[in-house]
Design an enzyme around this catalytic site. Structure first.
Site, PDB file in Angstrom:
ATOM      1  N   SER A  88       0.787  -1.301  -0.218  1.00 51.54           N
ATOM      2  CA  SER A  88       0.044  -0.099   0.055  1.00 51.54           C
ATOM      3  C   SER A  88       0.792   1.499  -0.124  1.00 51.54           C
ATOM      4  O   SER A  88       0.257   2.314  -0.256  1.00 51.54           O
ATOM      5  CB  SER A  88      -0.978  -0.062   1.227  1.00 51.54           C
ATOM      6  OG  SER A  88      -1.920  -1.053   1.036  1.00 51.54           O
ATOM      7  N   LYS A 128       0.439   3.412  -2.783  1.00 49.38           N
ATOM      8  CA  LYS A 128      -0.524   4.328  -3.355  1.00 49.38           C
ATOM      9  C   LYS A 128      -0.168   5.753  -3.227  1.00 49.38           C
ATOM     10  O   LYS A 128      -0.675   6.642  -3.751  1.00 49.38           O
ATOM     11  CB  LYS A 128      -1.406   3.943  -1.814  1.00 49.38           C
ATOM     12  CG  LYS A 128      -2.507   2.723  -2.030  1.00 49.38           C
ATOM     13  CD  LYS A 128      -2.870   2.471  -0.912  1.00 49.38           C
ATOM     14  CE  LYS A 128      -4.016   1.129  -0.968  1.00 49.38           C
ATOM     15  NZ  LYS A 128      -4.510   0.724   0.256  1.00 49.38           N
ATOM     16  N   TYR A 148      -2.766  -1.632 -10.608  1.00 52.63           N
ATOM     17  CA  TYR A 148      -2.985  -1.607  -8.958  1.00 52.63           C
ATOM     18  C   TYR A 148      -2.050  -2.747  -8.471  1.00 52.63           C
ATOM     19  O   TYR A 148      -1.109  -2.337  -7.456  1.00 52.63           O
ATOM     20  CB  TYR A 148      -4.320  -1.755  -8.503  1.00 52.63           C
ATOM     21  CG  TYR A 148      -4.228  -1.828  -6.960  1.00 52.63           C
ATOM     22  CD1 TYR A 148      -4.468  -0.564  -6.337  1.00 52.63           C
ATOM     23  CD2 TYR A 148      -4.506  -2.698  -6.380  1.00 52.63           C
ATOM     24  CE1 TYR A 148      -4.561  -0.617  -4.754  1.00 52.63           C
ATOM     25  CE2 TYR A 148      -4.744  -3.082  -4.904  1.00 52.63           C
ATOM     26  CZ  TYR A 148      -4.707  -1.833  -4.176  1.00 52.63           C
ATOM     27  OH  TYR A 148      -4.710  -1.928  -2.829  1.00 52.63           O
ATOM     28  N   TYR A 156      -4.696   3.804   8.042  1.00 51.37           N
ATOM     29  CA  TYR A 156      -5.854   3.372   8.004  1.00 51.37           C
ATOM     30  C   TYR A 156      -6.752   3.974   8.996  1.00 51.37           C
ATOM     31  O   TYR A 156      -6.431   5.165   9.391  1.00 51.37           O
ATOM     32  CB  TYR A 156      -5.909   1.814   8.062  1.00 51.37           C
ATOM     33  CG  TYR A 156      -5.098   1.382   6.997  1.00 51.37           C
ATOM     34  CD1 TYR A 156      -5.498   1.714   5.547  1.00 51.37           C
ATOM     35  CD2 TYR A 156      -4.271   0.261   7.077  1.00 51.37           C
ATOM     36  CE1 TYR A 156      -4.646   1.148   4.465  1.00 51.37           C
ATOM     37  CE2 TYR A 156      -3.332  -0.310   6.046  1.00 51.37           C
ATOM     38  CZ  TYR A 156      -3.701   0.263   4.639  1.00 51.37           C
ATOM     39  OH  TYR A 156      -3.036  -0.471   3.816  1.00 51.37           O
ATOM     40  N   VAL A 164       1.018  -3.747   3.658  1.00 51.89           N
ATOM     41  CA  VAL A 164       0.888  -4.891   4.421  1.00 51.89           C
ATOM     42  C   VAL A 164       2.167  -5.989   4.246  1.00 51.89           C
ATOM     43  O   VAL A 164       2.293  -6.909   4.952  1.00 51.89           O
ATOM     44  CB  VAL A 164      -0.365  -5.781   4.042  1.00 51.89           C
ATOM     45  CG1 VAL A 164      -1.496  -5.424   4.739  1.00 51.89           C
ATOM     46  CG2 VAL A 164      -0.441  -5.773   2.806  1.00 51.89           C
TER      47      VAL A 164
END
Lengths: 312, 312, 312, 312
Positions: free
Chosen positions: C66, C69, C190, C242, C260
């Site tokens: 992530s 991102k 992605y 998050y 992760v």
């Protein structure tokens, strides 16, 4: 079917129910309720043609709890008319637990049905200007053919001391303009109605009068209008067992309402009422013995709404 | 930058804010608040080194409303310690509206942060055994350097008459064991704190003292611990503008808290406080002039937390 | 501070992190990720003025997950402009888990922010007509100053085989008109971005370049616009961890993004980047060693955004 | 009741339905469906004892849409057994819209019932290894006594081109292990079943066979087991009209299932089937003429489940 034959079916049903008892728990969120004897179980039947069957612990008194929602809804439907009632509360199965607040605070903005707490509190509020608790109690005694129904003060006080969630629901309803009468009075009426005592026998009588279109067959007195009784039975069928109503409808197929005191009332239309007492509850707050017990009865006596033989 | 240069930037910022006023609405859910003059707008700045700038309607008194959540949180952090406070309320941005009940009733079971109503009511409850409202008011006066702060009784009574939703939230918190002190006392303290009057100037002072690590620079008195001030500023940054906090952080980048009375307080760390008054609100309950006004200031004076020049 | 003094602070921080490792678990939902060595932990620092610190397992390669991102968002902001990006995805902290669908299907109807999966998939879709994966990889290598970044094919294949939930999210986004380009191509881009390999050192470099306003200080080349970098840093601060972002902001106060795969990148604005590798994750999917490790660093080196000394 | 008397009741019912048409809208989310003539309305009745009544547009072909969920559920119950089916999908009314994802992603983690899309997609997936679409079509023709049922290719293609939301639901179900067979094959079978053409007459026949315990009375052939038919009828009663099921049960009291193509099938147990066609839909996706039309029929012919006279 002769009396003996029926008796042996009822006994087998009771045993089916008894087997489920260890998997449940007596209600603990209200201290006074937790004192119930988990092993008690009773089954009463009251037929329109005047027969009575009682097996097990059918004369033990316990509090009616959510089964009172039927009585209050019936009185509200008659006192206010269905339009006024359903302007404030819907009649859709909720898919949510009995004390859910979530649905209430989304775009629905109206309690899903009168069998969950938010809906029943709304109904109680509608009753305030129409009847007193004393009048409600008198009516409940007639509907249950039970002159000994009384307020259980210990349970009532215990519930009042653990009422925060219902109070939260009620004030939320007030903030949305759904409860327009006094919130604290609403809570009092609601809680008193829940604290009335019944037996499996009184519940069987109540179910029998609903099965008989609202008429007490012993006196011929009409206690409820036909229209009211239709609505009540339908809502019991679709919403009576909280978020377990759909499964119950498939497996048992008899309009039924539960209470966390351990009671169940079932209406076998045009035939009889069934009362069950067993205070061991499943996770949804329904008497855990109820489904196996009634499923057995339904199968053996062909009582499922889509498999009726209309005789017994 | 000289005073004149700064003044012209502030005036331009005020005009940016003024242009947004017609797109908002004065708070209407509390009748007394709806009496505010939608066209009022004021901008005050108070720097650590003692400069004051006031443009527009900076001496009009209005109620502090949710900006008091900062003061209450600060006092609770000092009186109870951060561990005790954050055992009862989280510090996560909620992504939900300020008066949401939903989050509260899911698996989270804890108010998301102290800037939304459920969190602030929890904080108020924690304060009950520690301080009186009088003591809170005395402290608020010091923090705002505003000896004229008083309870606006008309607003207070108006809020008390429209408190159902906060009452619902509070009883739900009680039912979950989060509010352990008296619910009605909690509501009274919370509502009284919201009903204190401020001006854009008092808010600028409050922001300035937070920018100065909790020390009143005129007297050298420390009003709040350094740790408390860090927590407050961070929570203002991540949660201060309800569910508009993220966008505000990107575009303005200054810890800010809003109130439905029309006030905004911003903390430009180590430099100054900013107070805004403009009662025309956006749909999220934030003063609608705030973002364009502060965005202009942030850009022209380089106040964004990731673009600071630390001078003015 | 001399090098030795800093080194001993970093070592103490690493130990703080190491103590938390047993309380977490290596990601298991993607089989290939579960092969990571839970005991690995590394801490890298890269300062704008050219210093490098590496402690522990800082040259182990793992997938960026992530953290990519950030890179994708940065490129989308430059290729499409912030307005086009934020027309499709909000920038509010979500208060929900990283793979939540709920928010997406309520009245919001727009991913809450680009750091959760739904938002990042939206960003990936926006990138499709603008850049190829090869170009993205080339850019990522520059941003991480890491010429050895490659696609980890084993992880890529493992993720593709476990992509149902992201596929569900993407088709839901398509059904709402948020994803307008090919869904399967979106998922491929992605997933490939997530499968790029980094080390703690490459992450420290990326953080350092963001701290340096988007300029690679070794060459003086601007890799990202100033505006892009401001947005990225703010969103990392409010949404990077998050639904643990708020707590992290209070306790650590440094813009940080987790993956992760066990990576963390932190940006100490105008000073340095921090890279952490530790594949033991907490329940929210963040590297569990991260918070204690960075909290120690933040405290000892005064790196909290509201307690900066801007030196080291 | 003689034929003429019945006819005049049916005509009055049709007029009740017709009056509601202007308040609804033809389905627009699938372009091909939007071509339907909003003013069409037809009512067919097929009794177990062989009588047929057709009023209005009863021979217009339209696609069966969600009414096919009944057929698929019936076949799945027989091919897999109720236990296997209900291990994957519950049988609770959902209280949510037909295409809801929310429930699915909370702690329930199982579609609420087989009448909403997520449940029906689960059922379609269970069918994949058991039957082909051709076999399903042959069975559907028998159940509707309609040899002309065919796949409407234009509607099928239109649905396939607008399938993102169902695809999202299906991949979410795959990610939760509920759909274990191929997702794209599942979507194809589901969509093909929805695209079969029927008339009001074929629906009346289907309802009649369900009313006759699954036996085609013209040939005496049992098409479905008694147990299957009981389950189907109960689920139609509690869940057949989406989140309008509860109100429909109170007011009409006949197990009924709707489709967005404008069809309705009702089962008057042991008596007859009713088919309605009227493509003007209400906000919940049910044919808007259906409730007033069937409410009139129910009242005049005493068809409500709790007010049956079992004759006509």
């Amino acid at each position: 079917m002769d009396r003996k034959e029926i008796h042996s079916i009822l006994e087998a049903a009771l045993e089916k129910g008894r087997e489920a008892i260890p998997d449940g728990e007596v209600a603990s969120y209200i201290p006074e309720l937790s004192k119930a004897n988990k092993d008690h179980i009773g089954l009463s039947i009251s037929t329109i043609d005047g027969r009575r069957f009682n097996i097990g612990d059918t004369d033990i008194r316990f509090t009616i709890q959510s089964i009172s929602k039927i009585i209050s809804l019936a009185v509200a439907l008659e006192a206010c008319g269905p339009d006024a009632v359903f302007a404030k509360v819907s009649m859709e199965p909720s898919g949510e637990a009995f004390n859910s607040l979530i649905d209430l605070d989304t775009d629905i903005n109206k309690p899903r049905n009168p069998m969950i707490n938010s809906g029943a509190l709304t109904v109680a509020s509608l009753l305030l200007p129409k009847v007193t608790f004393s009048e409600m109690k008198i009516f409940a005694k007639k509907l249950c053919m039970d002159p000994d129904m009384e307020l259980d003060k210990a349970v009532y006080n215990s519930e009042k001391a653990n009422i925060s969630r219902n109070r939260a629901i009620s004030y939320l309803l007030e903030s949305k303009g759904i409860i327009e009468n006094d919130v604290e009075d609403t809570l009092e009426l609601y809680t008193k109605m829940c604290s009335l005592t019944v037996t499996a026998q009184s519940l069987a009588n109540m179910g029998m009068i609903l099965a008989n279109d609202g008429i007490d067959p012993t006196s011929g007195t009409r206690l409820l209008k036909s229209e009211t009784v239709h609505i009540i039975k339908t809502i019991m069928f679709t919403c009576g067992m909280y978020d377990g109503s759909g499964k119950f409808a498939v497996h048992v197929g008899i309009p039924t309402k539960s209470g966390v005191g351990g009671g169940l009332v079932s209406v076998v239309d045009k035939l009889m009422g069934i009362g069950v007492y067993s205070p061991s509850l499943d996770a949804k707050g329904n008497c855990i013995a109820g489904r196996p017990l009634l499923q057995h009865l339904s199968k053996e006596l062909k009582l499922h709404i889509f498999e009726r033989n209309n005789r017994m």
